[in-house]
Design a protein around this motif. Structure first.
Motif, PDB file in Angstrom:
ATOM      1  N   VAL A   1     128.636  24.927 -20.587  1.00 58.85           N
ATOM      2  CA  VAL A   1     129.322  24.579 -19.332  1.00 58.85           C
ATOM      3  C   VAL A   1     128.691  23.342 -18.705  1.00 58.85           C
ATOM      4  N   ASP A   2     127.362  23.309 -18.634  1.00 58.31           N
ATOM      5  CA  ASP A   2     126.666  22.161 -18.046  1.00 58.31           C
ATOM      6  C   ASP A   2     126.963  20.875 -18.803  1.00 58.31           C
ATOM      7  N   GLU A   3     126.996  20.965 -20.140  1.00 59.70           N
ATOM      8  CA  GLU A   3     127.276  19.782 -20.957  1.00 59.70           C
ATOM      9  C   GLU A   3     128.707  19.292 -20.746  1.00 59.70           C
ATOM     10  N   ILE A   4     129.643  20.202 -20.706  1.00 62.76           N
ATOM     11  CA  ILE A   4     131.043  19.817 -20.469  1.00 62.76           C
ATOM     12  C   ILE A   4     131.165  19.119 -19.116  1.00 62.76           C
ATOM     13  N   GLU A   5     130.586  19.737 -18.109  1.00 63.85           N
ATOM     14  CA  GLU A   5     130.678  19.171 -16.759  1.00 63.85           C
ATOM     15  C   GLU A   5     130.030  17.786 -16.691  1.00 63.85           C
ATOM     16  N   GLU A   6     128.864  17.658 -17.285  1.00 63.58           N
ATOM     17  CA  GLU A   6     128.157  16.369 -17.265  1.00 63.58           C
ATOM     18  C   GLU A   6     128.926  15.301 -18.033  1.00 63.58           C
TER      19      GLU A   6
ATOM     20  N   LEU B   1     134.510  29.523 -15.657  1.00 61.35           N
ATOM     21  CA  LEU B   1     135.763  28.792 -15.590  1.00 61.35           C
ATOM     22  C   LEU B   1     135.517  27.487 -14.854  1.00 61.35           C
ATOM     23  N   LEU B   2     135.922  26.387 -15.458  1.00 56.84           N
ATOM     24  CA  LEU B   2     135.874  25.071 -14.823  1.00 56.84           C
ATOM     25  C   LEU B   2     137.314  24.598 -14.634  1.00 56.84           C
ATOM     26  N   ASP B   3     137.703  24.407 -13.390  1.00 57.10           N
ATOM     27  CA  ASP B   3     139.074  23.988 -13.080  1.00 57.10           C
ATOM     28  C   ASP B   3     139.072  22.504 -12.726  1.00 57.10           C
ATOM     29  N   TYR B   4     139.691  21.718 -13.596  1.00 57.25           N
ATOM     30  CA  TYR B   4     139.816  20.285 -13.381  1.00 57.25           C
ATOM     31  C   TYR B   4     141.233  19.904 -12.952  1.00 57.25           C
ATOM     32  N   VAL B   5     142.013  20.844 -12.529  1.00 57.49           N
ATOM     33  CA  VAL B   5     143.425  20.716 -12.153  1.00 57.49           C
ATOM     34  C   VAL B   5     144.278  20.398 -13.379  1.00 57.49           C
ATOM     35  N   ASP B   6     144.012  19.273 -14.053  1.00 60.05           N
ATOM     36  CA  ASP B   6     144.780  18.912 -15.244  1.00 60.05           C
ATOM     37  C   ASP B   6     144.507  19.860 -16.401  1.00 60.05           C
ATOM     38  N   ILE B   7     143.263  20.328 -16.487  1.00 60.30           N
ATOM     39  CA  ILE B   7     142.889  21.299 -17.513  1.00 60.30           C
ATOM     40  C   ILE B   7     142.015  22.376 -16.886  1.00 60.30           C
ATOM     41  N   VAL B   8     141.969  23.527 -17.530  1.00 59.38           N
ATOM     42  CA  VAL B   8     141.057  24.600 -17.134  1.00 59.38           C
ATOM     43  C   VAL B   8     140.247  24.956 -18.376  1.00 59.38           C
TER      44      VAL B   8
ATOM     45  N   LYS C   1     131.727  10.289 -18.567  1.00 61.21           N
ATOM     46  CA  LYS C   1     132.685   9.519 -19.362  1.00 61.21           C
ATOM     47  C   LYS C   1     134.005   9.255 -18.646  1.00 61.21           C
ATOM     48  N   LEU C   2     134.462  10.252 -17.860  1.00 58.82           N
ATOM     49  CA  LEU C   2     135.811  10.140 -17.296  1.00 58.82           C
ATOM     50  C   LEU C   2     135.856  10.218 -15.771  1.00 58.82           C
ATOM     51  N   GLY C   3     134.703  10.372 -15.155  1.00 59.69           N
ATOM     52  CA  GLY C   3     134.663  10.443 -13.685  1.00 59.69           C
ATOM     53  C   GLY C   3     135.329  11.692 -13.127  1.00 59.69           C
ATOM     54  N   ALA C   4     135.397  12.743 -13.934  1.00 57.20           N
ATOM     55  CA  ALA C   4     136.083  13.969 -13.512  1.00 57.20           C
ATOM     56  C   ALA C   4     135.077  15.019 -13.047  1.00 57.20           C
ATOM     57  N   LYS C   5     135.378  15.614 -11.906  1.00 59.44           N
ATOM     58  CA  LYS C   5     134.573  16.714 -11.381  1.00 59.44           C
ATOM     59  C   LYS C   5     135.476  17.932 -11.231  1.00 59.44           C
ATOM     60  N   PRO C   6     134.951  19.115 -11.536  1.00 61.77           N
ATOM     61  CA  PRO C   6     135.793  20.308 -11.352  1.00 61.77           C
ATOM     62  C   PRO C   6     136.043  20.571  -9.873  1.00 61.77           C
ATOM     63  N   VAL C   7     137.265  21.004  -9.562  1.00 59.57           N
ATOM     64  CA  VAL C   7     137.570  21.372  -8.174  1.00 59.57           C
ATOM     65  C   VAL C   7     137.080  22.782  -7.895  1.00 59.57           C
ATOM     66  N   ARG C   8     136.839  23.531  -8.969  1.00 60.13           N
ATOM     67  CA  ARG C   8     136.358  24.902  -8.827  1.00 60.13           C
ATOM     68  C   ARG C   8     135.546  25.268 -10.066  1.00 60.13           C
TER      69      ARG C   8
ATOM     70  N   ASP D   1     148.475  12.352 -20.916  1.00 58.97           N
ATOM     71  CA  ASP D   1     147.420  11.649 -21.645  1.00 58.97           C
ATOM     72  C   ASP D   1     146.058  11.943 -21.014  1.00 58.97           C
ATOM     73  N   ARG D   2     146.027  12.014 -19.689  1.00 56.70           N
ATOM     74  CA  ARG D   2     144.768  12.325 -18.989  1.00 56.70           C
ATOM     75  C   ARG D   2     144.271  13.717 -19.382  1.00 56.70           C
ATOM     76  N   SER D   3     145.158  14.678 -19.442  1.00 58.53           N
ATOM     77  CA  SER D   3     144.784  16.034 -19.836  1.00 58.53           C
ATOM     78  C   SER D   3     144.236  16.065 -21.256  1.00 58.53           C
ATOM     79  N   LEU D   4     144.895  15.340 -22.150  1.00 59.09           N
ATOM     80  CA  LEU D   4     144.447  15.290 -23.539  1.00 59.09           C
ATOM     81  C   LEU D   4     143.069  14.638 -23.657  1.00 59.09           C
ATOM     82  N   GLU D   5     142.841  13.613 -22.849  1.00 60.08           N
ATOM     83  CA  GLU D   5     141.535  12.949 -22.833  1.00 60.08           C
ATOM     84  C   GLU D   5     140.443  13.901 -22.324  1.00 60.08           C
ATOM     85  N   LEU D   6     140.754  14.655 -21.283  1.00 53.98           N
ATOM     86  CA  LEU D   6     139.810  15.636 -20.750  1.00 53.98           C
ATOM     87  C   LEU D   6     139.515  16.728 -21.782  1.00 53.98           C
TER      88      LEU D   6
END
Length: 148
Positions: free
Chosen positions: A56-61, A84-91, A66-73, A5-10
């Motif tokens: 990319v900037d808009e997605i990251e922001e 490439l934005l790697d959020y672990v759950d999604i790329v 909204k979800l408190g998610a930051k890319p790990v890479r 569900d977290r991945s789908l939300e991201l």
């Protein structure tokens, strides 16, 4: 195994952010059955480097706010041809339209189920081809004008 569900939300939030910045051909795949490192891939493209960066900037922001998610890479920022934005759950892959055609990631993941996306993101399908046709028509009109 299916995307969490977290991945789908991201994915949904990232796809809407990309659509809001006029990305082309947004699509997402559930890769959880074939990859152990992530649940989903989100692909989007843009006709120029500046727009790639903007998407990319808009997605990251948006994912941060909204979800408190930051890319790990985050890779490919300097050239902005394929970021490439790697959020672990999604790329998230945001590519220049030329790279999107050349690498054709859709061919690699075509056997994976597509994920449902917001209507705005679905409406971006075919925009890259439409943009290319428009540019060709404009170039032909300019060339035709010079010859006359």
């Amino acid at each position: 195994m299916t995307a969490t569900d977290r991945s789908l939300e991201l994915v949904t939030t990232a796809a809407q952010a990309a659509a809001d910045k006029l990305a082309h051909d947004i699509v997402a795949y559930d890769v959880s059955d074939v990859l152990s490192i992530t649940d989903a891939f989100l692909l989007a493209s843009a006709p120029n480097d500046r727009q790639v960066k903007s998407i990319v900037d808009e997605i990251e922001e948006r994912l941060q706010k909204k979800l408190g998610a930051k890319p790990v890479r985050r890779e490919g920022d300097r050239e902005a041809r394929w970021v490439l934005l790697d959020y672990v759950d999604i790329v998230v892959h945001v590519q220049h339209s030329e790279e999107r055609v050349f690498y054709a990631l859709e061919r690699l993941w075509k056997d994976c189920p597509e994920l449902e996306l917001p209507e705005d993101a679905k409406a971006t399908r075919g925009k890259a081809a439409e943009h290319a046709r428009q540019q060709e028509a404009e170039a032909a009109a300019e060339t035709g004008g010079e010859w006359r």
